[in-house]
Design a protein around this motif. Structure first.
Motif, short mmCIF file in Angstrom:
data_model
loop_
_atom_site.label_atom_id
_atom_site.label_comp_id
_atom_site.label_asym_id
_atom_site.label_seq_id
_atom_site.Cartn_x
_atom_site.Cartn_y
_atom_site.Cartn_z
N GLU A 1 9.29 -2.23 10.02
CA GLU A 1 8.43 -1.34 10.81
C GLU A 1 8.88 -1.30 12.26
OE1 GLU A 1 5.63 1.37 11.83
OE2 GLU A 1 6.21 0.73 9.82
N LEU B 1 0.62 -5.61 13.52
CA LEU B 1 1.62 -6.50 12.93
C LEU B 1 1.43 -7.89 13.53
CD1 LEU B 1 4.78 -4.17 13.08
CD2 LEU B 1 2.99 -4.28 11.33
N GLU C 1 7.44 -6.31 8.45
CA GLU C 1 7.19 -6.10 9.88
C GLU C 1 8.48 -5.80 10.63
OE1 GLU C 1 3.09 -8.69 10.58
OE2 GLU C 1 4.97 -9.32 11.52
N SER D 1 9.83 -12.08 13.53
CA SER D 1 8.73 -12.09 12.58
C SER D 1 9.20 -12.75 11.30
CB SER D 1 8.23 -10.67 12.29
OG SER D 1 7.23 -10.69 11.28
#
Length: 400
Positions: free
Chosen positions: A62, A38, A59, A54
């Motif tokens: 995740e 990532l 991301e 992020s």
């Protein structure tokens, strides 16, 4: 709901003193290793918490999915951002509550006003947002002590950050903060759980498995490789050392009386594990033994097995019963693999009447008629080594 960042709470790390920075560095490196794929994630570590940001919403999702497996994290919260405009704060609060299971839940608003120039004081903002939320969600029940939903608002000079969900982390200590040990990984239910519990205390693991073809199949070896790979999902590389054990086992069967052959088998395994441990620079050996569970796990048997080494042997399951161990195996995802019906070297030559209270002096006497040292040395030299997970190399791998 679009989240701006993730707030990580350290938990036990917060109790550390002058060496706290070292523990936080281990945690940062473990997170970098776990999310190397990532590329947009940025990290900011503070004394008692850490922020992950992020620009990619996938991301962030995740991170939310996988952070519960990272040791050293007590809990974490997805954080939303908005402007200081009251309408924007109200709108964001509604979106956050909508994203949660809010029906008939207890609720409060907590405000931290870092920007003292903000026109509303702490209590005014608290009341305003709480009233707005309660109008939209009348089933919420106000409760100021330990509510199920605590909508937290922090007013900074450049933005307002808001969160409500607290997701439990794995707890424990960051991997690598307590050295390395060698896990004796049989393929059963117990040893992966023992490995997990040492990982949780910050111990990095290599694993060792004893393979006796043709008596044990390739499927049994693949099963152990799958277990090693599953353990690697908790944030670090796990190396698996597969020992060719057939010749040693056959020598034991031909030389050692049947009722103490299992004790000698375990002693030879411990000797081999100790040599591998020394070679890789590990500080201890980990087993999945539980006191009294089988004949080789009585106090007398464990004493006879321990006699071949002065290395610390960690048995984190020693006082657990089988149902407790199964519960943990199911929780960490190793149970279904562990119960696959493939034999291991401990079951293929099992005595029908093993000694539960072997005498050490007698075991040593029987072993004295066979020179096992050369066989042990050869087995260590011929071992196969595998590394899990199979990730591309990265700049942080040397730290792990």
């Amino acid at each position: 709901m679009k989240w701006e960042k993730i707030l990580i709470r350290y938990g036990e790390l917060s109790t550390k003193g002058k060496n706290r920075k070292s523990f936080i560095t281990h945690l940062k490196n473990n997170i970098k290793f776990s999310f190397i794929d990532l590329p947009n994630i940025k990290m900011t570590a503070e004394r008692d918490r850490m922020f992950l940001t992020s620009t990619d919403d996938l991301e962030i999702q995740e991170l939310i999915k996988s952070l519960p497996k990272i040791f050293g994290i007590q809990s974490f919260s997805p954080v939303a951002a908005c402007t200081q405009q009251l309408e924007d704060i109200e709108r964001t609060a509604i979106k956050i509550i909508e994203s949660l299971d809010h029906q008939d839940k207890t609720f409060r608003v907590t405000v931290k006003r870092t920007d003292k120039r903000y026109p509303l004081d702490t209590y005014e903002l608290q009341r305003t947002i709480a009233n707005h939320v309660l109008r939209q969600f009348p089933s919420l029940i106000v409760q100021m002590k330990k509510p199920e939903i605590d909508l937290r608002i922090e007013v900074l000079s450049d933005a307002v950050y808001m969160m409500a969900e607290v997701i439990p982390g794995a707890g424990g200590m960051p991997l690598g903060s307590n050295g390395r040990s060698l896990l004796m990984l049989s393929g059963g239910i117990d040893s992966p759980v023992a490995g997990y519990m040492l990982l949780k205390r910050g111990v990095r693991l290599d694993a060792i498995h004893f393979h006796s073809p043709p008596f044990t199949s390739e499927r049994s070896k693949e099963k152990v490789m799958d277990l090693a790979n599953q353990l690697s999902h908790f944030g670090a590389t796990v190396r698996l050392h597969v020992i060719p054990f057939t010749e040693i086992q056959q020598s034991i069967q031909s030389q050692i009386p049947e009722n103490v052959s299992m004790t000698t088998t375990r002693r030879m395994m411990m000797k081999i594990a100790d040599l591998v441990r020394e070679e890789i620079g590990a500080l201890g050996i980990v087993t999945g033994e539980s006191l009294g569970q089988v004949a080789s796990q009585t106090l007398e048997s464990l004493t006879a097995i321990n006699a071949v080494t002065t290395t610390p042997v960690f048995r984190p399951l020693i006082s657990f019963d089988k149902l407790e161990i199964i519960d943990i195996a199911q929780k960490i995802g190793t149970y279904e693999t562990s119960i696959l019906p493939y034999e291991d070297c401990c079951t293929i030559f099992t005595s029908s009447c093993p000694k539960t209270k072997p005498k050490l002096e007698k075991v040593e006497y029987y072993e004295s008629f066979k020179d096992f040292d050369e066989l042990i040395k050869e087995a260590v030299e011929k071992r196969e080594t595998y590394s899990f997970p199979t990730k591309k190399k990265n700049e942080f791998e040397s730290l792990l």
